[in-house]
Scaffold this motif. Structure first.
Motif, short mmCIF file in Angstrom:
data_model
loop_
_atom_site.label_atom_id
_atom_site.label_comp_id
_atom_site.label_asym_id
_atom_site.label_seq_id
_atom_site.Cartn_x
_atom_site.Cartn_y
_atom_site.Cartn_z
N LEU A 107 2.10 22.10 3.59
CA LEU A 107 2.34 22.96 2.43
C LEU A 107 1.24 22.69 1.40
O LEU A 107 0.07 22.83 1.68
N CYS A 108 1.60 22.31 0.20
CA CYS A 108 0.60 22.03 -0.84
C CYS A 108 0.37 20.54 -1.04
O CYS A 108 -0.26 20.13 -2.02
N ARG A 109 0.86 19.73 -0.12
CA ARG A 109 0.79 18.28 -0.27
C ARG A 109 -0.26 17.70 0.68
O ARG A 109 -0.34 18.10 1.84
N GLU A 110 -1.06 16.77 0.18
CA GLU A 110 -2.07 16.10 0.98
C GLU A 110 -1.83 14.59 0.95
O GLU A 110 -1.51 14.02 -0.08
N THR A 111 -1.97 13.97 2.13
CA THR A 111 -1.82 12.52 2.26
C THR A 111 -3.09 11.98 2.88
O THR A 111 -3.47 12.37 3.99
N ALA A 112 -3.76 11.08 2.15
CA ALA A 112 -5.05 10.54 2.60
C ALA A 112 -4.85 9.23 3.36
O ALA A 112 -4.06 8.38 2.95
N TRP A 113 -5.59 9.10 4.46
CA TRP A 113 -5.66 7.87 5.24
C TRP A 113 -7.14 7.46 5.28
O TRP A 113 -7.90 7.98 6.11
N ASN A 114 -7.54 6.58 4.40
CA ASN A 114 -8.93 6.17 4.31
C ASN A 114 -9.30 5.26 5.48
O ASN A 114 -8.46 4.56 6.04
N TRP A 115 -10.60 5.27 5.81
CA TRP A 115 -11.07 4.41 6.89
C TRP A 115 -10.82 2.94 6.54
O TRP A 115 -10.57 2.12 7.44
N GLU A 116 -10.88 2.59 5.24
CA GLU A 116 -10.62 1.20 4.85
C GLU A 116 -9.18 0.80 5.16
O GLU A 116 -8.92 -0.34 5.57
N ASP A 117 -8.25 1.74 4.97
CA ASP A 117 -6.85 1.44 5.31
C ASP A 117 -6.69 1.22 6.81
O ASP A 117 -5.98 0.31 7.25
N ILE A 118 -7.34 2.08 7.60
CA ILE A 118 -7.21 1.98 9.05
C ILE A 118 -7.83 0.69 9.57
O ILE A 118 -7.37 0.12 10.56
N ALA A 119 -8.88 0.20 8.88
CA ALA A 119 -9.55 -1.03 9.31
C ALA A 119 -8.92 -2.28 8.70
O ALA A 119 -9.42 -3.39 8.93
N SER A 120 -7.83 -2.12 7.96
CA SER A 120 -7.25 -3.26 7.24
C SER A 120 -6.49 -4.21 8.14
O SER A 120 -6.25 -5.37 7.77
N GLY A 121 -6.05 -3.75 9.31
CA GLY A 121 -5.27 -4.60 10.20
C GLY A 121 -3.77 -4.49 10.00
O GLY A 121 -3.00 -5.11 10.75
N ARG A 122 -3.34 -3.73 9.00
CA ARG A 122 -1.89 -3.60 8.76
C ARG A 122 -1.31 -2.34 9.43
O ARG A 122 -0.08 -2.21 9.54
N ILE A 123 -2.18 -1.41 9.84
CA ILE A 123 -1.71 -0.17 10.46
C ILE A 123 -1.24 -0.46 11.88
O ILE A 123 -1.96 -1.09 12.67
N ARG A 124 -0.05 -0.02 12.22
CA ARG A 124 0.51 -0.21 13.56
C ARG A 124 0.51 1.11 14.31
O ARG A 124 0.74 2.17 13.72
N LYS A 125 0.28 1.04 15.60
CA LYS A 125 0.39 2.21 16.48
C LYS A 125 1.77 2.22 17.11
O LYS A 125 2.23 1.21 17.64
N HIS A 126 2.39 3.38 17.06
CA HIS A 126 3.77 3.49 17.53
C HIS A 126 3.91 4.76 18.35
O HIS A 126 3.21 5.76 18.11
N GLY A 127 4.83 4.73 19.31
CA GLY A 127 5.08 5.93 20.10
C GLY A 127 3.85 6.34 20.88
O GLY A 127 3.14 5.51 21.46
N PHE A 128 3.58 7.63 20.89
CA PHE A 128 2.46 8.14 21.67
C PHE A 128 1.17 8.05 20.87
O PHE A 128 0.31 7.22 21.12
#
Length: 347
Positions: A79-100
């Motif tokens: 819709l009119c909402r945006e959620t940013a996932w920065n490369w720094e967040d992805i490289a932080s080590g706290r992001i978990r992969k789940h499901g597929f």
């Protein structure tokens, strides 16, 4: 990675078609309901026309989903909402992969902590995952004891330890040392993760299969990551294979098993579509006989809902054809003496 203007990814075609079908059917049903109220008014009858139109808003909102990738990272649009996932967040080590193909950031609010890639077209999802894996850091491995006790289904118990496997099933005990294991196959949705969608531990003349369905494991007692860590401790790397979802399975047996399963799913979806379509047509005929053929004609687009499984079955038929092509490649490789040339081992 120069993506200043960004690359935009949309929902997979099967989801967009389903949403547009639901929107079209809801709109048609709205006008039919208004027409019926006009020719047969009932003051005490609640007006459900606007409820029907409101139901069309949900699939309409889903059609606004976008994913944009640029130099800063990923932006999820709804819709009119945006959620940013920065490369720094992805490289932080706290992001978990789940499901597929889902990323989870436990540091975010519950309504914005998931980034789902499984609804993208397969090629687009792999492209985004490849970019993610360039910077992605796995969280630390879980603490794993030297022995795991699993309950598989209702009647099977499995013990994994430094000595090997102990399988209790139907009042029978099977003990397999790690040296007796012929092959271990991890089916994963992408290579940079520890869990699995399916784990095959092969030993003559049988094998142990652990699988997840709809993100729910068929076992209890340990996580998939713990099982992966324990198996990796004791099985030689030369016997371990990595099978990435959508790529060629490492063994001919795996290709044959997957081909049989996909064919069965395609046939079930085809029959489901046939039954649904025939049922909707019978309902339209009964409606025409009872209330007039004009009303049945106006409601006829709703019969397309019963045909949705046909679209899903079409994708399964294509997947089955690809598996048959891989089987022919295996036969050709065996004739040329390169039967394992295209398989992938774990690093």
């Amino acid at each position: 990675m120069k993506l200043s203007h960004g690359i935009v990814y949309r929902l997979d075609g099967q989801y967009r078609r389903s949403c547009w079908l639901l929107v079209a059917c809801s709109v048609v049903m709205f006008f039919v309901a208004r027409w019926m109220d006009a020719i047969n008014p009932a003051p005490n009858r609640p007006d459900g026309c606007w409820l029907i139109l409101a139901l069309a808003m949900l699939p309409g909102a889903i059609l606004t989903c976008r994913l944009r990738m640029n130099d800063q990272g990923l932006v999820q649009e709804f819709l009119c909402r945006e959620t940013a996932w920065n490369w720094e967040d992805i490289a932080s080590g706290r992001i978990r992969k789940h499901g597929f193909w889902t990323l989870i950031d436990p540091a975010r609010k519950w309504w914005g902590r998931r980034l789902r890639l499984e609804y993208l077209p397969d090629a687009d999802g792999r492209e985004v995952l490849a970019a993610i894996n360039l910077v992605y850091q796995l969280p630390p491995p879980p603490e794993t004891p030297d022995q795991l006790n699993l309950r598989v289904g209702f009647r099977k118990q499995v013990r994994l330890s430094s000595r090997g496997l102990e399988i209790h099933s139907a009042q029978q005990l099977r003990q397999v040392a790690w040296e007796q294991v012929d092959a271990v196959v991890f089916l994963r949705s992408d290579p940079v993760r520890r869990d699995f969608q399916r784990l095959i531990i092969g030993f003559r003349p049988d094998e142990l299969v652990l699988r997840t369905h709809q993100n729910s494991p068929c076992w209890s007692g340990a996580t998939a990551e713990q099982i992966s860590v324990l198996v990796g401790r004791h099985v030689d790397e030369s016997k371990t294979w990595l099978w990435i979802h959508g790529e060629r399975p490492p063994r001919q047996k795996d290709i044959e098993t997957e081909s049989t399963k996909v064919l069965s799913n395609a046939i079930q979806l085809w029959w489901l579509g046939l039954i649904g379509t025939v049922g909707m047509l019978i309902a339209l005929v009964c409606l025409g006989v009872g209330n007039g053929w004009l009303q049945a004609l106006l409601m006829s687009p709703s019969a397309l809902i019963g045909a949705v499984p046909f679209w899903l079955a079409h994708d399964k038929w294509k997947e089955h054809a690809k598996l048959l092509g891989w089987l022919r490649d295996v036969d050709s490789d065996e004739e040329s003496g390169n039967g394992q040339a295209k398989t992938t081992r774990l690093p």
